[in-house]
Design a protein around this motif. Structure first.
Motif, mmCIF file in Angstrom:
data_model
loop_
_atom_site.group_PDB
_atom_site.id
_atom_site.type_symbol
_atom_site.label_atom_id
_atom_site.label_comp_id
_atom_site.label_asym_id
_atom_site.label_seq_id
_atom_site.Cartn_x
_atom_site.Cartn_y
_atom_site.Cartn_z
ATOM 1 N N ASP A 27 12.010 -17.102 33.692
ATOM 2 C CA ASP A 27 11.267 -16.079 34.290
ATOM 3 C C ASP A 27 9.908 -16.002 34.598
ATOM 4 O O ASP A 27 9.181 -17.325 34.140
ATOM 5 C CB ASP A 27 11.244 -15.007 32.824
ATOM 6 C CG ASP A 27 12.490 -14.319 32.516
ATOM 7 O OD1 ASP A 27 13.381 -14.137 33.277
ATOM 8 O OD2 ASP A 27 12.816 -14.627 31.203
ATOM 9 N N LYS A 41 8.666 -11.316 33.717
ATOM 10 C CA LYS A 41 9.044 -10.991 32.183
ATOM 11 C C LYS A 41 8.615 -11.727 31.058
ATOM 12 O O LYS A 41 8.646 -12.894 31.182
ATOM 13 C CB LYS A 41 10.803 -11.020 32.322
ATOM 14 C CG LYS A 41 11.446 -10.325 30.938
ATOM 15 C CD LYS A 41 12.913 -10.502 31.404
ATOM 16 C CE LYS A 41 13.411 -10.084 30.192
ATOM 17 N NZ LYS A 41 15.276 -9.886 30.188
ATOM 18 N N ASP A 50 4.957 -3.367 29.123
ATOM 19 C CA ASP A 50 5.681 -2.249 29.651
ATOM 20 C C ASP A 50 4.665 -1.293 30.310
ATOM 21 O O ASP A 50 5.069 -0.722 31.207
ATOM 22 C CB ASP A 50 6.435 -1.563 28.585
ATOM 23 C CG ASP A 50 7.549 -2.478 28.158
ATOM 24 O OD1 ASP A 50 7.999 -3.381 28.943
ATOM 25 O OD2 ASP A 50 8.059 -1.954 26.910
ATOM 26 N N ASP A 92 12.347 -12.320 44.044
ATOM 27 C CA ASP A 92 13.453 -11.520 43.476
ATOM 28 C C ASP A 92 13.055 -10.847 42.137
ATOM 29 O O ASP A 92 13.376 -9.821 41.832
ATOM 30 C CB ASP A 92 14.538 -12.508 42.870
ATOM 31 C CG ASP A 92 15.551 -12.901 44.402
ATOM 32 O OD1 ASP A 92 15.571 -12.019 45.235
ATOM 33 O OD2 ASP A 92 16.031 -13.946 44.312
ATOM 34 N N GLN A 93 12.226 -11.557 41.413
ATOM 35 C CA GLN A 93 11.791 -10.993 40.171
ATOM 36 C C GLN A 93 10.613 -10.056 40.183
ATOM 37 O O GLN A 93 10.467 -8.848 39.454
ATOM 38 C CB GLN A 93 11.286 -12.123 39.142
ATOM 39 C CG GLN A 93 12.759 -12.819 38.734
ATOM 40 C CD GLN A 93 12.258 -13.927 37.586
ATOM 41 O OE1 GLN A 93 11.320 -14.050 37.109
ATOM 42 N NE2 GLN A 93 13.189 -14.820 37.545
ATOM 43 N N SER A 94 10.093 -10.002 41.356
ATOM 44 C CA SER A 94 8.618 -8.971 41.481
ATOM 45 C C SER A 94 9.390 -7.641 41.568
ATOM 46 O O SER A 94 8.435 -6.757 41.274
ATOM 47 C CB SER A 94 8.121 -9.417 42.503
ATOM 48 O OG SER A 94 8.698 -9.202 43.893
ATOM 49 N N LYS A 95 10.445 -7.372 42.195
ATOM 50 C CA LYS A 95 10.882 -5.923 42.434
ATOM 51 C C LYS A 95 10.987 -5.398 41.102
ATOM 52 O O LYS A 95 10.901 -4.174 41.076
ATOM 53 C CB LYS A 95 11.844 -5.970 43.231
ATOM 54 C CG LYS A 95 13.335 -6.609 42.342
ATOM 55 C CD LYS A 95 14.451 -6.554 43.471
ATOM 56 C CE LYS A 95 15.817 -7.039 42.749
ATOM 57 N NZ LYS A 95 15.802 -8.238 42.428
ATOM 58 N N ASP A 96 11.214 -6.106 40.156
ATOM 59 C CA ASP A 96 11.385 -5.441 38.673
ATOM 60 C C ASP A 96 10.041 -4.890 38.240
ATOM 61 O O ASP A 96 9.932 -4.064 37.143
ATOM 62 C CB ASP A 96 12.004 -6.423 37.519
ATOM 63 C CG ASP A 96 13.350 -6.772 37.986
ATOM 64 O OD1 ASP A 96 13.876 -6.043 38.642
ATOM 65 O OD2 ASP A 96 13.925 -7.896 37.679
ATOM 66 N N PHE A 97 9.062 -5.340 38.774
ATOM 67 C CA PHE A 97 7.582 -4.915 38.304
ATOM 68 C C PHE A 97 6.883 -4.267 39.511
ATOM 69 O O PHE A 97 5.699 -4.232 39.512
ATOM 70 C CB PHE A 97 6.831 -5.982 37.828
ATOM 71 C CG PHE A 97 7.538 -6.709 36.514
ATOM 72 C CD1 PHE A 97 7.057 -6.427 35.499
ATOM 73 C CD2 PHE A 97 8.566 -7.724 36.864
ATOM 74 C CE1 PHE A 97 7.727 -6.921 34.225
ATOM 75 C CE2 PHE A 97 9.021 -8.161 35.690
ATOM 76 C CZ PHE A 97 8.662 -7.787 34.318
#
Length: 319
Positions: A179, A182, A187, A253-258
């Motif tokens: 990660d 994450k 949050d 890829d992981q940036s889209k979750d934030f």
């Protein structure tokens, strides 16, 4: 022959016009001022063949000492030290990245300053250089992350030992090597930017080959130097399976979750050939705006890649 950086005998030192206009390091080193800021530098300063003061940039101890002097003289940092073998980065190029992020955040030509501006340095390392320059230049607050607990312990000591930093820089351990954001971004947390100087090489063997090339460029006997770098670097700092391309693709890829928790995501990109795959992936994940800014220091050319999932209205909306 030792590699040295020289200061020509002129009334005004030559300006490095390839650096950002606000970069404090656009002129050759003033060793008298640096020694005044850090007396420990004095033994490493010598006269070169042109009769100018310089240091041996092939000597890791000299590199660390001049960094300590630069951070003291330009950024008022009174304590800075890193363990042997950890990355000791050239300060001018690090400063450039910070100043280009400032341009990215600027609204109508005004650069936001103060501790309300929050950034994340992914892979802060033991040196903590990006947060130091960012805070001392613009007053920003930082979260520095790393997978290396020893590196974070050293960075935290630097922060806690310098009163100017301790309330504005926080070091957080990334417990999962899979990660990036994450486990780091809470949050309800919001950030103005993230930044990263990703591992360049794809394997340890490739990193060692790069080390040997650098020693050759420094005019040193490679067989005597081994795989020790003058600027140091641990595994996580130098290489990642698949190199910078794989690392940045994972970051995208992981940036889209934030997407709604950060205005701008950024990364340095060393290889121009890496860009097409990154652009393709940014389109795939739905980035609304992508910017690429070229940066250079001497003969080395790099670039800052920045992307956001927020439209222009949200980019300019205060928290």
């Amino acid at each position: 022959m030792k590699n040295t950086r020289t200061v020509k005998n002129k009334e005004k030192p030559a300006e490095k016009t390839n650096l950002h206009p606000r970069n404090l390091h656009r002129f050759q080193y003033d060793f008298k001022a640096l020694i005044k800021a850090c007396a420990e530098l004095r033994p490493f300063v010598q006269m070169n063949q042109y009769g100018n003061e310089s240091v041996d940039f092939g000597d890791p101890k000299a590199v660390k000492m001049i960094n300590r002097a630069i951070l003291s003289h330009f950024y008022k940092i009174k304590y800075w030290d890193i363990p042997a073998g950890y990355l000791c980065p050239p300060i001018p190029g690090r400063a450039d990245y910070i100043h280009y992020i400032a341009d990215l955040l600027s609204l109508k030509g005004k650069i936001p300053a103060g501790s309300d501006v929050r950034g994340i340095d992914i892979g802060v390392g033991a040196n903590c250089v990006y947060p130091i320059i960012g805070h001392q230049s613009y007053g920003w607050s930082f979260v520095g992350t790393d997978v290396d607990a020893k590196a974070l312990e050293t960075a935290s000591l630097i922060v806690q030992t310098n009163p100017e930093l301790k309330d504005f820089i926080e070091c957080r351990l990334q417990k999962s090597s899979s990660d990036i954001f994450k486990g780091i971004i809470g949050d309800t947390e919001k950030f103005d930017f993230t930044m990263c100087n990703p591992p360049f090489h794809a394997s340890l063997a490739e990193a060692n080959q790069g080390t040997q090339r650098k020693w050759k460029n420094l005019g040193r006997d490679k067989s005597k130097q081994g795989n020790t770098l003058n600027f140091g670097g641990q595994q996580a700092e130098l290489w990642y399976p698949g190199g910078e391309q794989a690392f940045i693709l994972k970051m995208i890829d992981q940036s889209k979750d934030f997407a709604t928790q950060c205005r701008w995501f950024t990364s340095l990109v060393s290889k121009k050939t890496t860009l097409p795959s990154l652009y393709q992936n940014l389109k795939k994940v739905g980035a609304l705006d992508v910017k690429t800014v070229e940066m250079s220091q001497g003969q080395k050319v790099s670039r800052m890649l920045a992307w956001t999932f927020l439209d222009e209205t949200w980019q300019k909306k205060p928290d």
